[in-house]
Write a protein that holds these residues in place. Structure first.
Motif, PDB file in Angstrom:
ATOM      1  N   ALA A 471     -27.548  35.868  33.739  1.00 40.87           N
ATOM      2  CA  ALA A 471     -27.066  37.669  33.566  1.00 40.87           C
ATOM      3  C   ALA A 471     -25.628  38.106  33.505  1.00 40.87           C
ATOM      4  O   ALA A 471     -25.701  39.189  32.467  1.00 40.87           O
ATOM      5  N   SER A 472     -24.983  36.896  33.528  1.00 36.95           N
ATOM      6  CA  SER A 472     -23.275  37.371  32.329  1.00 36.95           C
ATOM      7  C   SER A 472     -23.190  35.670  32.050  1.00 36.95           C
ATOM      8  O   SER A 472     -22.894  35.162  32.426  1.00 36.95           O
ATOM      9  N   ASP A 473     -22.294  36.013  30.646  1.00 40.07           N
ATOM     10  CA  ASP A 473     -21.170  34.790  30.665  1.00 40.07           C
ATOM     11  C   ASP A 473     -19.788  35.156  31.306  1.00 40.07           C
ATOM     12  O   ASP A 473     -19.449  33.918  30.714  1.00 40.07           O
ATOM     13  N   LEU A 474     -19.543  35.537  31.578  1.00 35.76           N
ATOM     14  CA  LEU A 474     -19.160  35.796  32.721  1.00 35.76           C
ATOM     15  C   LEU A 474     -18.594  34.246  33.642  1.00 35.76           C
ATOM     16  O   LEU A 474     -18.163  33.487  34.419  1.00 35.76           O
ATOM     17  N   ILE A 475     -20.430  33.903  34.609  1.00 39.24           N
ATOM     18  CA  ILE A 475     -20.628  33.059  35.199  1.00 39.24           C
ATOM     19  C   ILE A 475     -20.746  31.773  34.733  1.00 39.24           C
ATOM     20  O   ILE A 475     -21.169  31.235  34.273  1.00 39.24           O
ATOM     21  N   GLY A 476     -20.231  31.488  35.801  1.00 41.05           N
ATOM     22  CA  GLY A 476     -19.859  29.936  35.742  1.00 41.05           C
ATOM     23  C   GLY A 476     -21.605  28.924  36.434  1.00 41.05           C
ATOM     24  O   GLY A 476     -22.895  29.028  36.074  1.00 41.05           O
ATOM     25  N   ALA A 527     -20.869  41.204  40.498  1.00 40.30           N
ATOM     26  CA  ALA A 527     -22.098  42.179  41.023  1.00 40.30           C
ATOM     27  C   ALA A 527     -23.264  42.985  40.350  1.00 40.30           C
ATOM     28  O   ALA A 527     -24.550  42.788  40.492  1.00 40.30           O
ATOM     29  N   ARG A 528     -23.141  42.866  39.200  1.00 39.28           N
ATOM     30  CA  ARG A 528     -24.247  43.586  37.447  1.00 39.28           C
ATOM     31  C   ARG A 528     -25.075  42.852  37.322  1.00 39.28           C
ATOM     32  O   ARG A 528     -26.243  42.538  37.753  1.00 39.28           O
ATOM     33  N   ALA A 529     -24.301  41.351  37.145  1.00 39.13           N
ATOM     34  CA  ALA A 529     -25.082  40.414  37.302  1.00 39.13           C
ATOM     35  C   ALA A 529     -26.092  40.047  37.799  1.00 39.13           C
ATOM     36  O   ALA A 529     -26.844  39.514  37.896  1.00 39.13           O
TER      37      ALA A 529
END
Length: 588
Positions: A471-476, A527-529
């Protein structure tokens, strides 16, 4: 004469394609003719060290020319090459080297101290050979012994010929140790026949899809650990099967730079690598409207859903540019394996014109059981079984397999054999799945990793982790937890390659992962992801509480295997306090 061994493939390439480039390793270039003679010299050197038929030659090196030359050299000498993961601890290395009864070890210079430290625990070790280092005491130099053997090879090649002639398809070609998500690794006995069956099946499927045999000289990149069966099969062994040109990348961090230089036509990646490549595009698109729209259009097109053909056609120049920038513009066969790939990631690459297909298999099946069609992929499935492979679904949903690619058993582990195979010889894969009317396999989760909540609901953590992580490229990495609990919680990490560009693009001041993980903007995005991922899950699967950790996980930090799979028992023990606190906190 092809008797059905890996050795026969090497000799065929030397005879039929002697001048085609086989190995690229930095400044080193070897043709298939030179590859065969180089492996022959290694074989002679091993025979001079006293290696006998059926003995194990341990290989502890990065992906480099000497690694594969030693692998095939050991086979020519009648021995069994066994590669060990570079991330093993001293105790783990001592265990696998002793369990495999390693007689000669060929190791990188930076690993020599480790081997000297454990040598007293390896009474069967006859010789220690260092690559790129000097001979000292009990250590001999790889360069010295191979150069000496190469000079003598013209007069003594028959010695290698005799040992190679005794190798049969049913013989062990390698012992591959599982990466050990639980307990001690098990050594799967991989035969020549199993490897050849897997290669023939993969190539046969490719011929159906691309309308012809892959051409000699196709470019490949080897960067995943050669101790992993999927990497060995799709680069090392497949290269022998199709006479391709393999560029060896010694550090996975160099992959992003190597891809545009090599422009591979055949490429294997685990889902995390595909995600990182997509993240690199998304990060560059953050402040570029047209490129951002091109990413959206590609993903929509790749889902095979309704999309205006005109808009997709208008964005093709952008998609061509993306492929070229990533180094994927010559791709013919692109494979994702080892774990489920997030649907949006798969859709993105198919949308920009990179034909990624999912394959399914495990170490115990010579890496491959099924592969999807390049020509007509079926999203959500991993394709049909290879020829000679039978699949069936047990009453409890477990995928069972039989066939020529499947190992005869484990090294020194009759207890593991009894656990892995049922009374009729079917391999228990440990995976859950279903077969559709056309024989395509859908994998739904791991049998032993199912979360059973306090309400008795069975949940596949992989589905939860994929929904949130994509849901997000920020998350590993994402780890879902909740066995015996009333609801699920999760531990999350930041993606090691994308958090800095993400923060820089949004003016978030963060010099370290810990600073980024504590910043309100980062926490808001996570949180959004999580909320977005939850919308794709049923109510019982949704994550109710989560924590963002202050450092990423990788193959060296303990939480992931070398192929980036979660070590669930390690995580449960290491973060027991964090998980307990999440379950104690008020539910949101």
């Amino acid at each position: 004469m092809d008797r059905g061994t890996v050795i026969d493939l090497l000799r065929r390439n030397a005879a039929e394609h002697p001048d085609i480039l086989a190995i690229v390793d930095g400044d080193s270039r070897l043709t298939w003719g030179e590859y065969a003679s180089g492996a022959g010299a290694v074989a002679l050197a091993l025979l001079d060290l006293g290696v006998r038929r059926g003995e194990v030659v341990g290989l502890h090196m990065v992906n480099r020319a000497e690694h594969v030359l030693s692998d095939l050299g050991a086979l020519l000498a009648g021995a069994i090459p066994t590669s060990y993961y570079n991330t093993l601890t001293h105790d783990q290395l001592a265990y696998v080297a002793a369990d495999s009864a390693c007689r000669v070890a060929i190791v990188d210079a930076d690993k020599l101290d480790t081997w000297l430290a454990i040598r007293d625990r390896l009474p069967r070790l006859r010789a220690l050979v260092v690559v790129g280092g000097e001979a000292q005491g009990p250590v001999v130099s790889y360069e010295d012994i191979v150069a000496r053997a190469a000079r003598a090879y013209g007069d003594r090649w028959q010695e290698v010929g005799r040992t190679a002639a005794r190798v049969r398809p049913e013989d062990t070609a390698t012992i591959v140790y599982t990466s050990g998500t639980t307990g001690h690794p098990k050594g799967a006995v991989i035969t020549h026949a199993g490897i050849r069956a897997a290669l023939d099946g993969v190539v046969g499927r490719a011929v159906e899809d691309i309308g012809g045999h892959p051409a000699p000289g196709y470019a490949q990149i080897s960067y995943l650990p050669l101790a992993h069966m999927a990497e060995r099969t799709i680069t090392h062994y497949l290269a022998c099967r199709i006479a391709s040109t393999v560029t060896y990348v010694r550090d996975i961090r160099e992959l992003a730079d190597a891809l545009p230089a090599v422009r591979p036509q055949v490429f294997l990646a685990v889902p995390r690598v595909w995600e990182k490549l997509r993240s690199a595009v998304v990060s560059r698109a953050a402040d570029r409207t047209l490129l951002r729209r091109a990413v959206v259009v590609a993903t929509a097109a790749g889902r095979l859903g309704p999309l205006g053909r005109i808009e997709h056609a208008l964005h093709r120049p952008f998609h061509r540019a993306i492929r070229a920038r990533l180094g994927l513009d010559r791709m013919v066969i692109a494979v994702s394996g080892a774990a489920p790939i997030p649907p949006d990631v798969l859709a993105f690459f198919r949308g920009i014109g990179v034909p990624v297909v999912e394959a399914y298999g495990m170490t115990e099946t010579s890496a491959v059981l099924t592969i999807d069609s390049l020509r007509s992929p079926t999203p959500g499935t991993v394709g049909r079984p290879l020829p000679g492979v039978e699949l069936r679904i047990a009453a409890d949903g477990e995928i069972l397999a039989k066939g020529t690619t499947i190992v005869p058993g484990y090294h020194n582990r009759p207890d593991a054999d009894a656990e892995a195979f049922d009374a009729d010889g079917w391999l228990r894969t440990g995976d859950l799945g279903s077969l559709d009317a056309d024989g395509r396999l859908r994998v739904t989760g791991r049998k032993k990793e199912l979360i059973i909540t306090a309400a008795g609901k069975n949940i596949s953590p992989a589905n939860v982790e994929q929904a949130i992580g994509s849901a997000s490229d920020l998350i590993g990495s994402v780890y879902a937890h909740g066995d015996g609990k009333p609801y699920l919680v999760a531990l999350l990490t930041l993606d090691a390659t994308s958090w800095k560009p993400w923060c820089q693009a949004r003016g978030v001041p963060a010099r370290t992962t810990a600073e980024a993980a504590a910043h309100p903007a980062v926490l808001a995005e996570v949180a959004r992801a999580v909320a977005a991922g939850n919308t794709r899950l049923s109510r019982v699967e949704q994550v109710k509480r989560w924590a963002l950790l202050d450092r990423p996980w990788d193959g060296t930090t303990g939480e992931l295997t070398p192929t980036l799979k979660l070590k669930r028992p390690v995580i449960r023990e290491k973060y027991a306090a964090d998980l307990a606190e999440l379950h104690r906190s008020p539910r949101t």
